[in-house]
Design an enzyme around this catalytic site. Structure first.
Site, PDB file in Angstrom:
ATOM      1  N   ILE A  13      28.483  36.098  34.478  1.00 28.69           N
ATOM      2  CA  ILE A  13      29.669  35.296  34.763  1.00 28.69           C
ATOM      3  C   ILE A  13      29.524  34.584  36.107  1.00 28.69           C
ATOM      4  CG2 ILE A  13      32.186  35.378  35.139  1.00 28.69           C
ATOM      5  CD1 ILE A  13      31.324  35.875  32.189  1.00 28.69           C
ATOM      6  N   CYS A 140      36.811  37.562  27.927  1.00 30.38           N
ATOM      7  CA  CYS A 140      36.384  36.526  26.972  1.00 30.38           C
ATOM      8  C   CYS A 140      37.217  36.582  25.695  1.00 30.38           C
ATOM      9  CB  CYS A 140      34.906  36.699  26.653  1.00 30.38           C
ATOM     10  SG  CYS A 140      34.420  38.416  26.355  1.00 30.38           S
ATOM     11  N   HIS A 220      31.113  36.675  19.996  1.00 29.82           N
ATOM     12  CA  HIS A 220      32.066  37.514  19.274  1.00 29.82           C
ATOM     13  C   HIS A 220      32.615  36.690  18.102  1.00 29.82           C
ATOM     14  CE1 HIS A 220      32.264  40.197  22.753  1.00 29.82           C
ATOM     15  NE2 HIS A 220      32.783  39.259  23.518  1.00 29.82           N
TER      16      HIS A 220
HETATM   17  P1  NAD Z   1      26.662  41.305  35.084  1.00 27.22           P
HETATM   18  O1  NAD Z   1      26.209  42.725  35.085  1.00 27.22           O
HETATM   19  O2  NAD Z   1      25.919  40.304  34.286  1.00 27.22           O
HETATM   20  O3  NAD Z   1      26.725  40.758  36.585  1.00 27.22           O
HETATM   21  C1  NAD Z   1      27.273  41.489  37.642  1.00 27.22           C
HETATM   22  C2  NAD Z   1      26.516  41.164  38.917  1.00 27.22           C
HETATM   23  O4  NAD Z   1      27.126  41.818  40.030  1.00 27.22           O
HETATM   24  C3  NAD Z   1      25.068  41.641  38.877  1.00 27.22           C
HETATM   25  O5  NAD Z   1      24.251  40.590  39.360  1.00 27.22           O
HETATM   26  C4  NAD Z   1      25.062  42.843  39.826  1.00 27.22           C
HETATM   27  O6  NAD Z   1      23.815  42.997  40.450  1.00 27.22           O
HETATM   28  C5  NAD Z   1      26.117  42.444  40.820  1.00 27.22           C
HETATM   29  N1  NAD Z   1      26.735  43.563  41.550  1.00 27.22           N
HETATM   30  C6  NAD Z   1      26.866  44.843  41.160  1.00 27.22           C
HETATM   31  N2  NAD Z   1      27.545  45.535  42.099  1.00 27.22           N
HETATM   32  C7  NAD Z   1      27.845  44.677  43.095  1.00 27.22           C
HETATM   33  C8  NAD Z   1      28.534  44.800  44.336  1.00 27.22           C
HETATM   34  N3  NAD Z   1      29.066  45.961  44.724  1.00 27.22           N
HETATM   35  N4  NAD Z   1      28.650  43.697  45.120  1.00 27.22           N
HETATM   36  C9  NAD Z   1      28.145  42.502  44.724  1.00 27.22           C
HETATM   37  N5  NAD Z   1      27.482  42.338  43.551  1.00 27.22           N
HETATM   38  C10 NAD Z   1      27.342  43.407  42.748  1.00 27.22           C
HETATM   39  O7  NAD Z   1      28.198  41.362  34.654  1.00 27.22           O
HETATM   40  P2  NAD Z   1      29.016  40.194  33.938  1.00 27.22           P
HETATM   41  O8  NAD Z   1      28.753  40.258  32.483  1.00 27.22           O
HETATM   42  O9  NAD Z   1      28.825  38.917  34.648  1.00 27.22           O
HETATM   43  O10 NAD Z   1      30.502  40.733  34.136  1.00 27.22           O
HETATM   44  C11 NAD Z   1      31.236  40.510  35.335  1.00 27.22           C
HETATM   45  C12 NAD Z   1      32.715  40.654  35.040  1.00 27.22           C
HETATM   46  O11 NAD Z   1      33.097  39.657  34.087  1.00 27.22           O
HETATM   47  C13 NAD Z   1      33.138  42.000  34.428  1.00 27.22           C
HETATM   48  O12 NAD Z   1      34.459  42.282  34.830  1.00 27.22           O
HETATM   49  C14 NAD Z   1      33.128  41.693  32.951  1.00 27.22           C
HETATM   50  O13 NAD Z   1      33.939  42.565  32.209  1.00 27.22           O
HETATM   51  C15 NAD Z   1      33.665  40.282  32.952  1.00 27.22           C
HETATM   52  N6  NAD Z   1      33.319  39.482  31.777  1.00 27.22           N
HETATM   53  C16 NAD Z   1      32.091  39.571  31.198  1.00 27.22           C
HETATM   54  C17 NAD Z   1      31.808  38.825  30.074  1.00 27.22           C
HETATM   55  C18 NAD Z   1      30.493  38.926  29.358  1.00 27.22           C
HETATM   56  O14 NAD Z   1      30.466  38.817  28.164  1.00 27.22           O
HETATM   57  N7  NAD Z   1      29.371  39.109  30.037  1.00 27.22           N
HETATM   58  C19 NAD Z   1      32.766  37.962  29.558  1.00 27.22           C
HETATM   59  C20 NAD Z   1      33.997  37.829  30.216  1.00 27.22           C
HETATM   60  C21 NAD Z   1      34.272  38.624  31.311  1.00 27.22           C
END
Ligand code: NAD
Length: 336
Positions: A13, A140, A220
């Protein structure tokens, strides 16, 4: 001057929000945070983003040849607003830092609804976020549901929504999630949280949901059944959906998520993102007064334009949600 935006967590994201914000003429990216010097840090550096890291990791980045702009605290201090894109349930641990520095913050749908007083969707409740300090952009799936339920409710009144969500098992770059070969009832106890999460934005909607995890990474798929308060035809609903700024009517022989992603590739979209709800046009039917249709939701990208609009609302850059949506859409190429 432009609003200074920081991205805390540069994963699926975060990297997309960064690129979308960078396209806006009223905002700028002042930095992104990375916890490890991996390939995503490499591409962030190639794109010219300032990279910030946890204070105790800065040396390991420097040893790998990275230029680091400072600690995550430094990044937060330099920002007007932080978009927290850390993994679900991690973002809550950053709240104290944002509060201490007096910086506005947006969290994502993986956080509990209690993290912020406002859950956000650009069409349904933009006005609630104007000037707000803390907002959660819903998941999402919830975003995809709000985009169809809101206009249906405005025009026809929604009596009840039932949705079955076939969820992707993991994102394409995720090598840990699954299943590889199963359909997993997740959760087995009904309803799932997805439908009810819509109520954080539209509390009056009567909705129930079930969710199944499937061995796919593309999108999805929602199977929707909606009772409306006033009579309408399938054609009426198709026209209503086609008029909305973030719904794309899918036709031309497409009957699978894989083909939608291929379509995204052919359109030349960045990372083949399909930011709009993809409603299968020929599935839209009305039977015995009930509306049925399928829609596919690109989990990696549908919430990205909502994050841009949420920044615009919270920073009071634009009071009219349709104007913000139009501006964001135009800059990103949504609708083309
Ligand atoms: P991701 O795991 O792809 O990315 C998260 C990033 O944050 C990683 O690069 C990780 O290294 C970094 N990180 C971890 N701990 C950290 C910290 N303490 N400080 C700074 N960076 C840190 O996750 P994502 O899929 O991008 O999801 C992020 C958020 O978005 C979550 O809340 C998720 O539920 C939500 N989301 C995800 C999706 C999806 O399908 N991937 C869709 C909509 C919403």
């Amino acid at each position: 001057s432009k609003v200074k935006v920081a991205i805390n967590g540069y994963g699926t994201i975060g990297k997309r929000v960064a690129d979308a914000v960078a396209l806006q003429d009223d905002m700028e990216i002042i930095g992104i945070s990375k916890t490890r010097p991996n390939f995503e840090a490499k591409t962030a550096a190639m794109k010219g983003y300032n990279i910030y890291a946890p204070a105790d990791k800065i040396d390991s980045f420097k040893n790998d040849g990275y230029t680091i702009a400072g600690s995550i605290e430094d990044m937060v201090k330099a920002a007007d607003i932080v978009v927290d894109c850390t993994p679900g349930k991690i973002g809550v641990s950053n709240k104290a830092l944002y509060e201490k520095e007096g910086v506005k913050a947006i969290w994502q749908g993986g956080e509990s609804k209690d993290i912020a007083p406002i859950s956000f969707n650009s069409e349904a409740n933009y006005a609630d976020a104007i000037g707000a300090d803390y907002v959660r952009v819903v998941s999402c799936n919830t975003t995809g549901l709000c985009r169809v339920i809101y206009p249906l409710d405005q025009k026809y009144g929604v009596e009840k929504v039932r949705v079955t969500i076939v969820r992707r098992g993991g994102d394409p770059g995720d090598i840990k999630s699954g299943p590889i070969d199963a359909l997993v009832l997740d959760p087995i106890k009904l309803p799932s949280h997805h439908g009810p999460d819509v109520k954080t934005i539209m509390p009056h909607i009567n909705i129930t949901s079930a969710a199944i995890k499937a061995p796919t990474s593309f999108m999805h798929l929602h199977v929707l059944n909606i009772q409306l308060k006033t009579e309408c035809s399938a054609e009426d609903v198709k026209n209503l959906f086609a008029s909305r700024p973030r719904i794309r009517m899918i036709a031309d022989g497409i009957s699978a998520t894989a083909q939608i992603i291929e379509f995204g590739r052919d359109l030349g979209r960045p990372r083949n993102d399909m930011w709009e709800n993809c409603v299968f046009r020929d599935s839209v039917s009305v039977d015995d007064g009930e509306l049925y249709f399928f829609q596919a939701i690109h989990q990696e990208s549908d919430v990205i334009p909502e994050n841009v609009d949420a920044i615009r609302a919270m920073m009071s850059l634009e009071k009219d949600n349709l104007k913000s949506i139009e501006k964001t859409n135009k800059s990103m190429g949504i609708g083309f």
